[in-house]
Design an enzyme around this catalytic site. Structure first.
Site, PDB file in Angstrom:
ATOM      1  N   ASP A  12       0.812  -1.227   0.000  1.00 38.54           N
ATOM      2  CA  ASP A  12       0.000   0.000   0.000  1.00 38.54           C
ATOM      3  C   ASP A  12       0.845   1.278   0.000  1.00 38.54           C
ATOM      4  OD1 ASP A  12      -2.327  -1.560   0.239  1.00 38.54           O
ATOM      5  OD2 ASP A  12      -2.084  -1.622   2.413  1.00 38.54           O
ATOM      6  N   HIS A  40      -5.817  -1.691  -6.231  1.00 35.67           N
ATOM      7  CA  HIS A  40      -5.508  -0.323  -6.645  1.00 35.67           C
ATOM      8  C   HIS A  40      -6.829   0.355  -6.956  1.00 35.67           C
ATOM      9  CE1 HIS A  40      -1.464  -1.507  -7.011  1.00 35.67           C
ATOM     10  NE2 HIS A  40      -1.501  -1.986  -8.220  1.00 35.67           N
TER      11      HIS A  40
HETATM   12  P1  IMP Z   1      -2.454 -12.695   1.864  1.00 33.35           P
HETATM   13  O1  IMP Z   1      -1.529 -12.130   0.816  1.00 33.35           O
HETATM   14  O2  IMP Z   1      -3.905 -12.453   1.570  1.00 33.35           O
HETATM   15  O3  IMP Z   1      -2.155 -14.113   2.177  1.00 33.35           O
HETATM   16  O4  IMP Z   1      -2.158 -11.874   3.220  1.00 33.35           O
HETATM   17  C1  IMP Z   1      -0.886 -11.943   3.849  1.00 33.35           C
HETATM   18  C2  IMP Z   1      -0.500 -10.615   4.463  1.00 33.35           C
HETATM   19  O5  IMP Z   1      -0.300  -9.640   3.434  1.00 33.35           O
HETATM   20  C3  IMP Z   1      -1.546 -10.007   5.389  1.00 33.35           C
HETATM   21  O6  IMP Z   1      -0.852  -9.261   6.368  1.00 33.35           O
HETATM   22  C4  IMP Z   1      -2.308  -9.060   4.493  1.00 33.35           C
HETATM   23  O7  IMP Z   1      -2.939  -8.022   5.209  1.00 33.35           O
HETATM   24  C5  IMP Z   1      -1.169  -8.537   3.653  1.00 33.35           C
HETATM   25  N1  IMP Z   1      -1.629  -8.069   2.334  1.00 33.35           N
HETATM   26  C6  IMP Z   1      -1.986  -8.826   1.277  1.00 33.35           C
HETATM   27  N2  IMP Z   1      -2.285  -8.045   0.219  1.00 33.35           N
HETATM   28  C7  IMP Z   1      -2.122  -6.775   0.618  1.00 33.35           C
HETATM   29  C8  IMP Z   1      -2.226  -5.511  -0.057  1.00 33.35           C
HETATM   30  O8  IMP Z   1      -2.555  -5.377  -1.243  1.00 33.35           O
HETATM   31  N3  IMP Z   1      -1.933  -4.422   0.714  1.00 33.35           N
HETATM   32  C9  IMP Z   1      -1.530  -4.514   2.006  1.00 33.35           C
HETATM   33  N4  IMP Z   1      -1.405  -5.658   2.646  1.00 33.35           N
HETATM   34  C10 IMP Z   1      -1.701  -6.790   1.970  1.00 33.35           C
END
Ligand code: IMP
Length: 425
Positions: A12, A40
């Site tokens: 982010d 996005h």
């Molecule tokens: P996952 O990628 O859904 O397995 O999540 C794993 C970690 O990455 C968690 O802490 C999520 O909050 C973080 N995360 C996944 N995608 C994003 C994103 O697009 N922005 C910020 N954090 C993310």
């Protein structure tokens, strides 16, 4: 030139805005990891879009958007995104999906939820099935997008994979049936088939012809599977080192690597975050920076800028430059704190530690004077108040990497390209 844009923090950071800005010149925009967990929000002349899978290069008529082999994609989610884009008049035929990318299937989403329920300490995933899809890829139960071409083989492979999943996690059987999965996959298949290709010649030829290719990382180094705060990480490698494997290009081809960082830090999800603020400064950053997740809507935890993270990324990612985003959010503060090191048990650390130790560190802060002026209309570095300029220069000195771009608002025009670096936009 092959140019990578990678997240220097916890995701982010504003990569979407910078990719949109830089894609104006790009012939190709390539995603090399991650999936629908990305988010996005893009506002442009066509409308407002929440893109999760399609690279933001899709809005530029001359740009080919590529989803590389390292991406995991949910077929129906991609179809929905393409349909929304087409309804707004955007030509989506400039999207190419690697036949080697893996599919996120409904049972991966069920498993993501199920696994979070099993954990005493949650990862805080986006529940998009990302981790389970990568588990199946590594475990050799995954299905590649190119397998959509042969219907008969696809069905057999899906039956095997689904049965193996239910055998290993019987609880998932209550979430849905094979027939539901098959029907939804068939519905997406026809739409996706024309986009699927071997992306190797595309990238090879782009390199031979010295085209401008932008590699768009999802998330940031602190959520990298190997180099982030494991286990509070995603299941792929957002670092620049992930590009070779995820896009199928030689590491030596990447000549420029832009690390994207906010002027402060935010994180969604669980895990250590040493500079997190639980006071009025944290609320100030959250409100002023509109810090809510694009995919999940969760409020993002906010804190001061963390130099050890940027220093670590400067080495691991090899930043040739930084883009410092959301500097405008810091306007109005009397003073700004920046963590320059961490301390644990009397020892100081220059770089992040594994999560179990990161939970115990204390940031060592230095304080810089703030500025009161609204800087959102500044268009050159010289327009910035002296203290804002000094802040940027101090960040450069601490990290040892030049800050080429300073962003002072969400609009593409609100981007300062440092005067002394203007020769190369
Ligand atoms: P996952 O990628 O859904 O397995 O999540 C794993 C970690 O990455 C968690 O802490 C999520 O909050 C973080 N995360 C996944 N995608 C994003 C994103 O697009 N922005 C910020 N954090 C993310």
């Amino acid at each position: 030139m092959f140019h990578a844009v990678v997240g220097a923090q916890y995701g982010d950071e504003g990569k979407g805005k910078m990719v949109d800005y830089l894609a104006e010149k790009a012939d190709l925009v390539v995603r090399y990891q991650g999936g629908g967990n990305a988010g996005h929000t893009i506002v442009n002349q066509y409308g407002k879009f929440a893109l999760h899978l399609v690279p933001s290069g899709i809005f530029h008529n001359h740009t080919i958007s590529v989803l590389g082999a390292g991406v995991v994609l949910h077929p129906q989610q991609l179809v929905d995104e393409l349909t929304t884009l087409e309804a707004a008049g955007i030509d989506t035929r400039r999207l190419v999906i690697s036949e080697r990318a893996h599919m996120v299937l409904p049972y991966h989403i069920w498993q993501d939820k199920w696994e979070e329920e099993q954990r005493s300490k949650k990862v805080g995933t986006t529940l998009q099935g990302i981790g389970p899809a990568y588990q199946d890829k590594v475990g050799r139960f995954g299905l590649q997008v190119g397998e959509l071409r042969d219907l008969h083989r696809l069905r057999t492979r899906l039956e095997t994979a689904f049965q193996a999943k239910i055998n290993r996690i019987p609880g998932l059987a209550s979430y849905g049936t094979f027939d539901e999965i098959w029907t939804s996959l068939l519905a997406a298949r026809d739409k996706l088939l024309p986009y699927i290709a071997d992306t190797t010649p595309l990238l090879y030829e782009a390199h031979q012809a010295e085209k401008d290719v932008l590699f768009e990382g999802q998330l940031g180094i602190m959520r990298d599977l190997d180099w982030g705060v494991y286990p509070f990480v995603t299941s792929s490698n957002p670092i620049a080192g992930g590009i070779g494997a995820g896009a199928g290009v030689p590491p030596t081809a990447i000549r420029r690597i832009t690390g994207i960082t906010k002027a402060y830090t935010t994180a969604v999800g669980e895990g250590p975050f040493p500079t997190q603020l639980n006071d009025s400064y944290g609320t100030y950053l959250q409100d002023k920076g509109h810090e809510y997740g694009a995919t999940t809507g969760r409020p993002r935890a906010c804190g001061w800028l963390d130099i050890p993270t940027l220093r670590y990324g400067a080495w691991i990612n090899g930043y040739t430059e930084l883009a410092l985003m959301k500097l405008d959010v810091l306007s109005g503060l009397d003073q700004i704190q920046v963590a320059v090191r961490y301390e644990k048990d009397g020892t100081q650390y220059e770089w992040p530690l594994p999560a179990y130790d990161m939970e115990l560190v204390q940031p060592v802060y230095e304080t810089l004077p703030g500025w009161q002026e609204d800087i959102s209309d500044c268009r050159t570095f010289a327009d910035l108040p002296a203290n804002a300029q000094a802040f940027v220069r101090q960040v450069e000195a601490w990290v040892g990497v030049p800050v080429r771009y300073v962003s002072v608002g969400p609009d593409r025009a609100q981007t300062i390209l440092r005067g002394d670096m203007e020769t190369q936009a």
